[in-house]
Enzyme design. Sequence first.
Site, PDB file in Angstrom:
ATOM      1  N   SER A 148       2.072   4.965  -6.140  1.00  0.00           N
ATOM      2  CA  SER A 148       3.181   5.621  -5.464  1.00  0.00           C
ATOM      3  C   SER A 148       3.783   6.717  -6.344  1.00  0.00           C
ATOM      4  CB  SER A 148       4.224   4.578  -5.056  1.00  0.00           C
ATOM      5  OG  SER A 148       5.149   5.106  -4.140  1.00  0.00           O
ATOM      6  N   ASP A 303      -1.517   3.618   5.008  1.00  0.00           N
ATOM      7  CA  ASP A 303      -0.450   3.797   4.027  1.00  0.00           C
ATOM      8  C   ASP A 303       0.144   5.187   4.179  1.00  0.00           C
ATOM      9  OD1 ASP A 303       1.273   3.698   1.868  1.00  0.00           O
ATOM     10  OD2 ASP A 303      -0.292   4.172   0.412  1.00  0.00           O
ATOM     11  N   HIS A 330       0.384  -0.159   0.977  1.00  0.00           N
ATOM     12  CA  HIS A 330       0.799   0.639  -0.174  1.00  0.00           C
ATOM     13  C   HIS A 330       0.698  -0.220  -1.431  1.00  0.00           C
ATOM     14  CE1 HIS A 330       2.643   4.146  -1.880  1.00  0.00           C
ATOM     15  NE2 HIS A 330       3.683   3.485  -2.345  1.00  0.00           N
TER      16      HIS A 330
END
Length: 618
Positions: A148, A303, A330
């Site tokens: 991320s 995602d 994710h």
Amino acid sequence: MKASAPLALGLALAACQGSVYPTLEETPRLQSLHVEMRDGVRIAIDVWMPEDLPRGVRVPTLMRMTRYWRAQGIVGAGIESDSNHRMAALLGSHGYAYVIVDARGSGASFGARPYELAKDEIRDYGEIVDWIAEQPWSNGRVGAFGVSYDGDTAELLLANRHPAVKAVAPLFPDFHVFDQLLYPGGVFLEFFTAGWGAMVANMDANDVCAVHSVADQECNALKAQVSGVKPVDGDDGSLLTAAAEQHRANSHVGRAARSVQFRDDAWGEGGPTNAVELSTAAGNRIDIEASGAAVFTRVGWYDAGTTNGALSRFKTFSNPQQVVIGAWTHGGGRDTDPFQPADAPPEPAVEEQQEVMLAFFDRYLKDGGEPIAESSITYLTMGSREWHYTTVWPPPGFAERRLFLGPMGTLQHDPPRAPTTADTYVVDYGASTGATNRWHTQMGGTDVVYPDRAEQDERLLTYTSEPLAEDIEITGHPVVTLWLAADRPDAAVHAYLEAVAPDGEVLYLTEGQLRALLRRTSDEEPLSHPFGPYRTFRRADAEELEPGVVVELTFDLWALSVEVPAGYRLRLAIAGADADNFARYPRNGGETTLEIERNSEHSSFVTIPARLAAAGAN
């Protein structure tokens, strides 16, 4: 760089002779310290060494740069309680030192954040690499990885063109945060910015009780055990307090994002123009390519837009690349295949995913490693659960199959023949994809489970095909073309490609969205979106709808690979809102009516990249 830390950390500064470092025998397994940047801002880092490292052995380093606290401070706990202990042990067993960094303006680092992933922040990471390369335990080769935001920083580290950085692994990153997360299709992902903005604001203030959503007695009990972010060694709490005070100057992500409508808008009141563009990998292409470093990335079909980002990089960047796309949430912790049970484990397991990443780093950071022979994509086809390998995208063997919107909600192979036919849809602003979807997984890697869409589809305008005579594999980017008129100057159009089972259950396959105000296409080089129609999303390209006037909206759906069994039907569902996720358009409220043309002059359709499963895999 200069280390501003107590002598107990094992780093002594000699005024006349420069830096004097300890022997490897004196280097602790874990140390936490501040490293001073070019402008005096002190950046907090944790340094983990491999256990029982022999004297004189120099090792490569893997970095993770985060704005989510490099570690939580546990009062009186030992090294085994550190949140990075497990990963440090794994990396150490593979012969890597591990350095975790609190981003400027966050955690235990000083400074402020005018916007996310700002130039000063990225430059800091290059200076941390300088510091690492000076250490007696470093072999001079550095890589970076993370999930991320930490994946974004790993990739943007390459913008420094640092010769020590040989390879990075951005995992589930946001290649272009405007196009692929915050404003997909120009439609504001309102829930995410509000929730994420509040979360990081609490973290930047080191408000441990707000971060953990506790108050009163629970808060007092928590503070007795947790300091919030982990302090550097020797800090009695005064440094954390001083750093948090500087964080008060940070821009608030939630408020700043709400002020943006277009790609080139300023970030917040008085903020920098084009900040969203400047802080992305797509906006730093020249420097990232010039680094020559190799890129390993892992993304999930469901995602947010991370898969489109990985494919965009693969298509437009010259760096050696190894791309893996699976049915993952994710972070990769859960399976998202709509044809699998909701609680199915990820394939492969997280531990195997980590081993694949480390094998990639071994190629570039260790002696004798062999660089990858060619850039490639390895991807899972949902439904069939088959893995495929390709060196080109879209992969070969797929043909575009066009399905037209037909009478009585049908989806048909033949184009319409009626001269004047349209369907009227009064937008249902309560329609939603729920809170367990591809957008919500971005908040902590929660599972992606779309409930049976049959009930929601009753609130939408739907078009459904005849049952499939054979299994069909869809891989790539479906594209929707709608001829549309509205009674308002602006509207959002959400399109869902679905599979309808013989028993009537409706499975989500993929979706796309477009704000009608931003429908104008562009011939510019589409770095962030090389598939389907490209739009700049700039303010100058905005164009209001003229009520009642038919316009063409053509936009791609998010990439996928799925095999749909024979007997299922394909469905295209059209909405004007997604209540639990996206902003409402027009922004000033009111009702909206859409007219979808499906006639001989204006045929609306969906184009699907497909092949019959019987044709076999490439």
